[in-house]
Design an enzyme around this catalytic site. Structure first.
Site, mmCIF file in Angstrom:
data_model
loop_
_atom_site.group_PDB
_atom_site.id
_atom_site.type_symbol
_atom_site.label_atom_id
_atom_site.label_comp_id
_atom_site.label_asym_id
_atom_site.label_seq_id
_atom_site.Cartn_x
_atom_site.Cartn_y
_atom_site.Cartn_z
ATOM 1 C CG ASN A 161 3.841 28.775 -3.018
ATOM 2 O OD1 ASN A 161 4.633 29.688 -2.814
ATOM 3 N ND2 ASN A 161 2.685 28.956 -3.651
ATOM 4 C CE LYS A 168 0.109 29.982 -1.366
ATOM 5 N NZ LYS A 168 -1.343 29.937 -1.443
ATOM 6 C CG HIS A 184 0.340 30.148 -7.201
ATOM 7 N ND1 HIS A 184 -0.703 30.862 -6.658
ATOM 8 C CD2 HIS A 184 0.503 29.057 -6.415
ATOM 9 C CE1 HIS A 184 -1.138 30.226 -5.576
ATOM 10 N NE2 HIS A 184 -0.425 29.132 -5.409
ATOM 11 C CD GLU A 210 -1.933 32.703 -3.666
ATOM 12 O OE1 GLU A 210 -0.714 32.859 -3.466
ATOM 13 O OE2 GLU A 210 -2.631 31.907 -2.994
ATOM 14 C CD GLU A 216 -1.523 25.079 -6.321
ATOM 15 O OE1 GLU A 216 -1.190 24.694 -5.201
ATOM 16 O OE2 GLU A 216 -1.270 26.214 -6.753
ATOM 17 N N GLY A 237 -5.850 27.729 0.357
ATOM 18 C CA GLY A 237 -5.915 28.508 1.588
ATOM 19 C C GLY A 237 -7.282 28.525 2.253
ATOM 20 C CB SER A 291 -6.842 22.987 1.637
ATOM 21 O OG SER A 291 -7.221 24.351 1.631
#
Ligand code: PGA
Length: 247
Positions: free
Chosen positions: A6, A8, A91, A93, A161, A167, A206
């Site tokens: 991904n 992003k 996701h 985010e 996730e 991240g 991660s």
């Protein structure tokens, strides 16, 4: 096993060089895993052209409607038209920065299937939720409300996730990953019966060349959703190569 990158909101034209390097290497040394890259929408068709069918391409999001007055949005049909065969929905985010609800995520999953795409539905708890011992309750709610019933008969993957692992360089322990994936498998089986078998549960957060092998060997980890480490061909290749043979 499905290893998905991904990207992003990363990647300008020079990033195509990374895809070229990846394809070159995968042609020379085929791997056990199915490989997917989800670049930004602006690069999708160019990445698809470079990929030449060696890897799959996907979108990072889609709108529930096939077309219309939704400035800035991209439909699942557009993802497909640009060479995509998968789309990520829900996701963290998107949930966090765009206020996406489980209901909206479910509508996006339905849109993905309508366009003939495989759909990766993301779920995962925040750090506060885990510290409160709520992680299973949170993912259960997300599973129930973000994944439509049609998942039993439509190409679907779930990506677990934990938000606090994305991240950050921090991951749950192998035992925590194993426990959560076993729990998710149980929930999927309870809901979808035999149909659940075709739904891999990816781990995301991660994943890197150092921890990939151990994570991918955990029972019920059916692949990975990789952010930062998918941007460099060498790192992503190490992760892809860590998928167990025959998976
Ligand atoms: P990360 O991102 O690998 O950079 O932690 C994972 C993701 O958000 O899908």
């Amino acid at each position: 096993m499905l290893i998905a990158g991904n990207w992003k909101m990363n990647g300008l034209s020079p990033a195509l060089g990374e895809v070229e390097a990846l394809i070159r290497e995968l042609k020379a040394r085929p791997v056990a895993a199915k490989v997917l890259i989800c670049p930004p929408a602006t690069l999708m068709s160019r990445v698809a052209a470079v990929a030449g069918g060696v890897i799959s391409i996907g979108g990072q999001d889609c709108h529930p409607q096939p077309s219309g007055a939704f400035t800035g949005d991209i439909s699942a049909e557009m993802v497909r038209d640009a060479g995509g065969t998968w789309v990520i929905v829900g996701h963290s985010e998107r949930r966090q920065y765009h206020g996406e609800t489980d209901t909206l995520v479910a509508a996006k999953a339905t849109a993905g299937w309508r366009a003939g795409l495989g759909v990766i539905v993301c779920i995962g708890e925040t750090e506060a939720e885990r510290l409160a011992g709520q992680e299973e309750a949170v993912v259960d709610r997300q599973l129930a409300a973000s994944i439509p019933d049609a998942a039993a008969t439509s190409p679907t993957a779930v990506a677990y996730e934990p938000v606090w692992a994305i991240g950050t360089g921090r991951t749950p322990t192998i035992e925590e990953i194993a426990r959560m994936h076993a729990h998710l498998r149980q929930q999927l089986t309870k809901r979808f019966g035999n149909g659940a078998r075709a739904i891999p549960i990816l781990y995301g957060g991660s994943v890197n060349p150092k921890n990939a092998k151990e994570i991918l060997a955990v029972p019920e980890v059916g692949g990975a959703l990789v952010g930062g480490a998918s941007l460099k061909a060498t790192d992503f290749l190490s992760i892809v190569g860590a998928a167990p043979v025959g998976s």
